[in-house]
Design a protein around this motif. Structure first.
Motif, mmCIF file in Angstrom:
data_model
loop_
_atom_site.group_PDB
_atom_site.id
_atom_site.type_symbol
_atom_site.label_atom_id
_atom_site.label_comp_id
_atom_site.label_asym_id
_atom_site.label_seq_id
_atom_site.Cartn_x
_atom_site.Cartn_y
_atom_site.Cartn_z
ATOM 1 N N PHE A 82 1.050 -1.424 0.182
ATOM 2 C CA PHE A 82 0.099 -0.033 -0.117
ATOM 3 C C PHE A 82 0.758 1.246 0.126
ATOM 4 N N ALA A 83 1.760 1.303 0.868
ATOM 5 C CA ALA A 83 2.783 2.408 0.834
ATOM 6 C C ALA A 83 3.461 2.613 -0.360
ATOM 7 N N SER A 84 3.718 1.729 -1.053
ATOM 8 C CA SER A 84 4.643 1.846 -2.358
ATOM 9 C C SER A 84 3.812 2.509 -3.370
ATOM 10 N N LEU A 85 2.554 2.581 -3.033
ATOM 11 C CA LEU A 85 1.511 3.497 -4.093
ATOM 12 C C LEU A 85 1.910 5.006 -4.285
ATOM 13 N N LEU A 86 2.688 5.199 -3.198
ATOM 14 C CA LEU A 86 3.102 6.739 -3.134
ATOM 15 C C LEU A 86 4.172 7.066 -4.067
ATOM 16 N N PHE A 87 5.059 5.900 -4.583
ATOM 17 C CA PHE A 87 5.970 5.985 -5.568
ATOM 18 C C PHE A 87 5.667 6.139 -6.910
ATOM 19 N N GLY A 88 6.082 6.653 -7.917
ATOM 20 C CA GLY A 88 5.740 6.416 -9.321
ATOM 21 C C GLY A 88 5.970 5.315 -9.903
ATOM 22 N N PRO A 89 5.429 4.839 -10.933
ATOM 23 C CA PRO A 89 5.551 3.484 -11.498
ATOM 24 C C PRO A 89 6.839 2.866 -11.450
ATOM 25 N N ARG A 90 7.884 3.520 -12.068
ATOM 26 C CA ARG A 90 9.109 3.073 -12.013
ATOM 27 C C ARG A 90 9.965 2.763 -10.748
ATOM 28 N N ARG A 101 8.223 2.441 -7.848
ATOM 29 C CA ARG A 101 7.251 1.452 -7.252
ATOM 30 C C ARG A 101 7.768 -0.074 -7.574
ATOM 31 N N VAL A 102 8.310 -0.131 -8.958
ATOM 32 C CA VAL A 102 8.794 -1.637 -9.359
ATOM 33 C C VAL A 102 10.201 -1.712 -8.502
ATOM 34 N N ALA A 103 10.790 -0.793 -8.705
ATOM 35 C CA ALA A 103 12.395 -1.041 -8.034
ATOM 36 C C ALA A 103 12.015 -1.289 -6.532
ATOM 37 N N ALA A 104 11.048 -0.692 -5.830
ATOM 38 C CA ALA A 104 10.833 -0.839 -4.327
ATOM 39 C C ALA A 104 10.329 -2.358 -4.111
ATOM 40 N N HIS A 105 9.417 -2.693 -5.068
ATOM 41 C CA HIS A 105 8.919 -3.875 -5.072
ATOM 42 C C HIS A 105 10.212 -4.971 -5.210
#
Length: 85
Positions: A11-19, A21-25
């Motif tokens: 849920f928190a990763s939704l604060l990131f932009g798409p690129r 967010r993928v890196a955080a995942h």
């Protein structure tokens, strides 16, 4: 992996932009993999062996060396892209 392992992180990763967010995942997947490897070890000796392997592979990926295991290759790519020291 992220939806099952950490709903709050997903849920928190939704604060990131798409690129990002993928890196955080991908970074989360590496963390989850390392944690699971140790937690799943049936005894201290196996745990120490797995820890030694993680201690060998992680710096190798961080140094930019190509990896054969997808989780470490993803870790390598993220670390290189975002210059994680």
């Amino acid at each position: 992996v992220i939806r099952e392992g950490s709903k709050s992180f997903a849920f928190a990763s939704l604060l990131f932009g798409p690129r990002e967010r993928v890196a955080a995942h991908l970074l989360y997947v590496w963390c989850r993999h390392c944690d699971d490897e140790i937690d799943a070890a049936p005894d201290r000796s196996t745990r120490l062996g797995r820890l030694a392997e993680l201690e060998r592979r992680s710096p190798s990926a961080l140094a930019g060396e190509a990896q054969t295991e997808p989780v470490f290759e993803a870790f390598r790519i993220v670390c290189a892209r975002y210059r994680i020291p």
